[in-house]
Design an enzyme around this catalytic site. Structure first.
Site, PDB file in Angstrom:
ATOM      1  N   HIS A 196     -16.621 -20.498   9.182  1.00 31.03           N
ATOM      2  CA  HIS A 196     -15.829 -21.713   9.414  1.00 31.03           C
ATOM      3  C   HIS A 196     -15.400 -22.307   8.074  1.00 31.03           C
ATOM      4  O   HIS A 196     -16.215 -22.358   7.157  1.00 31.03           O
ATOM      5  CB  HIS A 196     -16.666 -22.744  10.187  1.00 31.03           C
ATOM      6  CG  HIS A 196     -15.963 -24.054  10.370  1.00 31.03           C
ATOM      7  ND1 HIS A 196     -14.997 -24.236  11.329  1.00 31.03           N
ATOM      8  CD2 HIS A 196     -16.059 -25.229   9.694  1.00 31.03           C
ATOM      9  CE1 HIS A 196     -14.543 -25.479  11.262  1.00 31.03           C
ATOM     10  NE2 HIS A 196     -15.183 -26.106  10.260  1.00 31.03           N
ATOM     11  N   ALA A 251       2.126   4.730  12.861  1.00 28.71           N
ATOM     12  CA  ALA A 251       1.641   5.472  11.702  1.00 28.71           C
ATOM     13  C   ALA A 251       0.137   5.693  11.757  1.00 28.71           C
ATOM     14  O   ALA A 251      -0.360   6.779  11.447  1.00 28.71           O
ATOM     15  CB  ALA A 251       2.010   4.731  10.415  1.00 28.71           C
ATOM     16  N   CYS A 257       7.791   6.224   7.343  1.00 26.10           N
ATOM     17  CA  CYS A 257       6.945   5.045   7.145  1.00 26.10           C
ATOM     18  C   CYS A 257       7.019   4.498   5.717  1.00 26.10           C
ATOM     19  O   CYS A 257       7.327   3.333   5.500  1.00 26.10           O
ATOM     20  CB  CYS A 257       5.498   5.374   7.501  1.00 26.10           C
ATOM     21  SG  CYS A 257       4.366   3.987   7.300  1.00 26.10           S
ATOM     22  N   GLY A 280       5.921  10.839   2.048  1.00 24.95           N
ATOM     23  CA  GLY A 280       5.624   9.608   2.782  1.00 24.95           C
ATOM     24  C   GLY A 280       6.358   9.452   4.089  1.00 24.95           C
ATOM     25  O   GLY A 280       6.030   8.561   4.874  1.00 24.95           O
TER      26      GLY A 280
END
Length: 466
Positions: free
Chosen positions: A445, A321, A41, A38
Site C-alpha cells: 500500500h 508475440a 514485432c 526480430g
C-alpha cells in the site's frame, strides 16, 4: 551445411526457439528474409508502436495533466521527426540485441528467403539470387503473419496504410479513418488522436475489441469516446477513393442499407492479420493447412510431415508475440526430449492504450456458453487510494471464479498499468489459485495492485474499500 535445427523466421517465436535449442546443445541456424532480425514485432509491430504510444502519452500529459500537478512546461510543441527518431532508436537497439544473442549462443544466421525443398532440407535464396542448401534433422516454420487486406481497398502505405505505414507517417493527419476496432486499430488510433488527429473508427461488429470480455469492451469504448475517438459500429468500409486531395471512403451498415461518404487524410486498414507462408514450398512437400491458411500441427507442434514443425502466428491460436515465444521454447524442449508445454488457458492479452486493457483466461461470455457457474468480483479504481491521488481512476478489475471450487477462471483489467498488473493474475492462475488465495495475499500500500486484491475479496462480497 548440416544442423540439428533450422528455424525459418527470426520473430519472437523463431529467435526465442532458436536460442532455447542452442542452450540445449543443438547446432542451430536461423533463416530470415528481411535485412534485420526480430520479425514484425520488433521492426514494424509491438516495439515501434509501444514507443509511439509512450511518447504520445507523455505529449498529451504535458499539455493536459502537467499543469494540474503544478508543472508548467510553457508552450508544448510536437517535433514529429524527433519522435520518429526516438521510435527508430528503440527498434534498432532491440534488433541489434537479437543479433548479439545469436552470436552469444553460436547460432548461424542466413539472410534470404527460405524454402523447404524436402523434409530436412532448406534452400535459402539471397538477395543477389544465389541459392544455398542447408540440411537439418528438424525444421521449424516461424514465419509469422501478414496484414489482412480488404477487397476494394488498395494499401499504398502513404495515405491508405496498414499498421506498418501508420508507424512512419511524416505528418499528423487532420482526420484519420481507422478500419477495424481491434487492438492494432485502437492503439494506433490513440497515438494519432493524442498528436492531434480527429479519429473515426469503423467496425463491422456491434462492439470494439472482439473476443474480449463484453463488459470490458463497453466500458473501454466509453473511455475512448471521452478522449475524442468517434466510433461507427455495425458498419463496413466498401471502398476508398484516393483520386482527390482527400480520401473519400464509402461506409455502409453491416446489415446493408444506404451508404455515407466520409473524407479522411489517411485511412488505416487494421482488420487483422493472416498467416504468412508464401514461398515456403509447403504444398510441394505436402504440409497441410486449414481453411484459414494456418499450418496444422499436433500437440508437439509437428506438421503432418515428419521433421517439419510450426509455431506462432502461422498456426492456430492468438497472434501474440509471447504465445509464439512460449511455443518456441516448447518445441525446442520437445526436440531435446523434454516435456515442452504451453498452457493456452493462461495467455495474457494487453491493449497498450491509456488506460490499458488486459485480460487472461475466460470471459463471462465464454463461461456462460460453456455452462460454467461462476462468481464475479469487481473493484473500481475510483476506490483505490493510489489511483485517486494520481488522478488515474478510470477502469476496474474483474475476477471470475468457479462457483464451486473458487478457482480463478479469468481476470480482466481496465486501468493505468493494467498490462503489468495482469502478470499477477497469470501467475495465480498458472498455480491454480482460488480467488481466496489472491484475497489473502498481502499487497503493498498504496499501489494500483491493491485493486486486484479487492476484486478477489469482492468475489466473496467482502471488499474492504467500497
Amino acid at each position: 551445411m548440416a544442423y540439428d535445427l533450422i528455424v525459418i523466421g527470426s520473430g519472437p517465436g523463431g529467435y526465442i526457439g532458436a536460442i532455447r535449442a542452442a542452450q540445449l546443445g543443438m547446432k542451430v541456424a536461423v533463416v530470415e528474409k528481411d535485412k534485420t532480425f526480430g520479425g514484425t514485432c520488433l521492426n514494424v509491430g509491438c516495439i515501434p508502436s509501444k514507443a509511439l504510444l509512450h511518447a504520445s502519452e507523455l505529449y498529451e500529459e504535458a499539455g493536459h495533466d502537467f499543469p494540474k500537478m503544478g508543472i508548467q512546461v510553457g508552450n508544448r510543441a510536437l517535433d514529429l521527426p524527433a519522435m520518429m527518431k526516438f521510435k527508430d532508436e528503440g527498434v534498432d537497439g532491440n534488433v541489434k540485441g537479437v543479433a548479439f544473442l545469436f552470436k552469444k549462443n553460436k547460432i548461424d544466421s542466413y539472410q534470404g528467403v527460405g524454402r523447404i525443398a524436402a523434409p530436412g532440407q532448406v534452400e535459402v535464396k539471397a538477395a543477389d539470387g544465389k541459392i544455398e542448401t542447408l540440411e537439418a534433422k528438424a525444421i521449424v516454420i516461424a514465419t509469422g503473419s501478414d496484414v489482412a487486406k480488404l477487397r476494394g481497398i488498395d494499401i499504398d502505405e502513404k495515405r491508405i496504410v496498414s499498421s506498418t505505414g501508420a508507424l512512419v507517417l511524416d505528418k499528423v493527419p487532420a482526420r484519420l479513418l481507422v478500419v477495424g476496432a481491434g487492438v492494432i486499430g485502437l492503439e494506433l488510433g490513440s497515438v494519432w488522436r493524442r498528436l492531434g488527429s480527429e479519429v473515426i473508427v469503423v467496425e463491422f461488429l456491434d462492439r470494439i475489441l472482439p473476443g474480449m470480455d463484453l463488459d470490458v469492451g463497453r466500458s473501454f469504448q466509453r473511455l475512448l469516446q471521452k478522449q475524442g475517438i468517434t466510433f461507427k459500429l455495425s458498419s463496413k468500409v466498401t471502398s476508398v477513393d484516393s483520386s482527390g486531395k482527400r480520401l473519400k471512403a464509402q461506409i455502409e451498415p453491416a446489415a446493408g442499407g444506404a451508404a455515407e461518404a466520409i473524407e479522411a487524410d489517411v485511412t488505416l486498414v487494421a482488420v487483422g492479420r493472416v498467416p504468412f507462408t508464401e514461398g515456403l514450398g509447403l504444398e510441394a512437400v505436402g504440409v497441410a493447412k486449414d481453411n484459414r491458411g494456418r499450418v496444422i500441427v499436433d500437440q508437439h507442434y509437428q506438421t503432418n510431415v515428419a521433421g517439419i514443425f510450426a509455431i506462432g502466428d502461422v498456426i492456430a491460436g492468438p497472434m501474440l508475440a509471447h504465445k509464439a515465444e512460449d511455443e518456441g521454447v516448447a518445441v525446442a524442449e520437445i526436440l531435446a526430449g523434454q516435456a515442452g508445454h504451453v498452457n493456452y488457458d493462461v495467455i495474457p492479452n494487453v491493449v497498450y492504450t491509456f488506460p490499458e486493457v488486459a485480460s487472461v483466461g475466460k470471459t463471462e461470455e465464454e463461461l456462460k456458453d460453456a455452462g460454467i457457474v461462476y462468481n464475479v468480483g469487481k473493484f473500481p479504481f475510483t476506490a483505490n487510494g493510489r489511483a485517486k491521488v494520481n488522478h488515474q481512476t478510470d477502469g476496474f478489475v474483474k475476477i471470475l471464479a468457479d462457483a464451486k471450487t473458487d478457482r480463478v477462471l479469468g481476470v480482466h483489467i481496465v486501468g493505468a498499468d493494467a498490462g503489468n498488473m495482469i502478470a499477477e493474475a497469470a501467475i495465480a492462475m498458472e498455480f491454480g489459485a482460488a480467488s481466496e488465495d489472491i484475497a489473502r495475499t498481502c499487497h503493498a500500500h498504496p499501489t494500483l495492485t491493491e485493486a486486484v486484491k479487492e476484486a478477489a475479496l469482492a468475489v466473496d462480497k467482502r471488499s474492504l474499500s467500497m
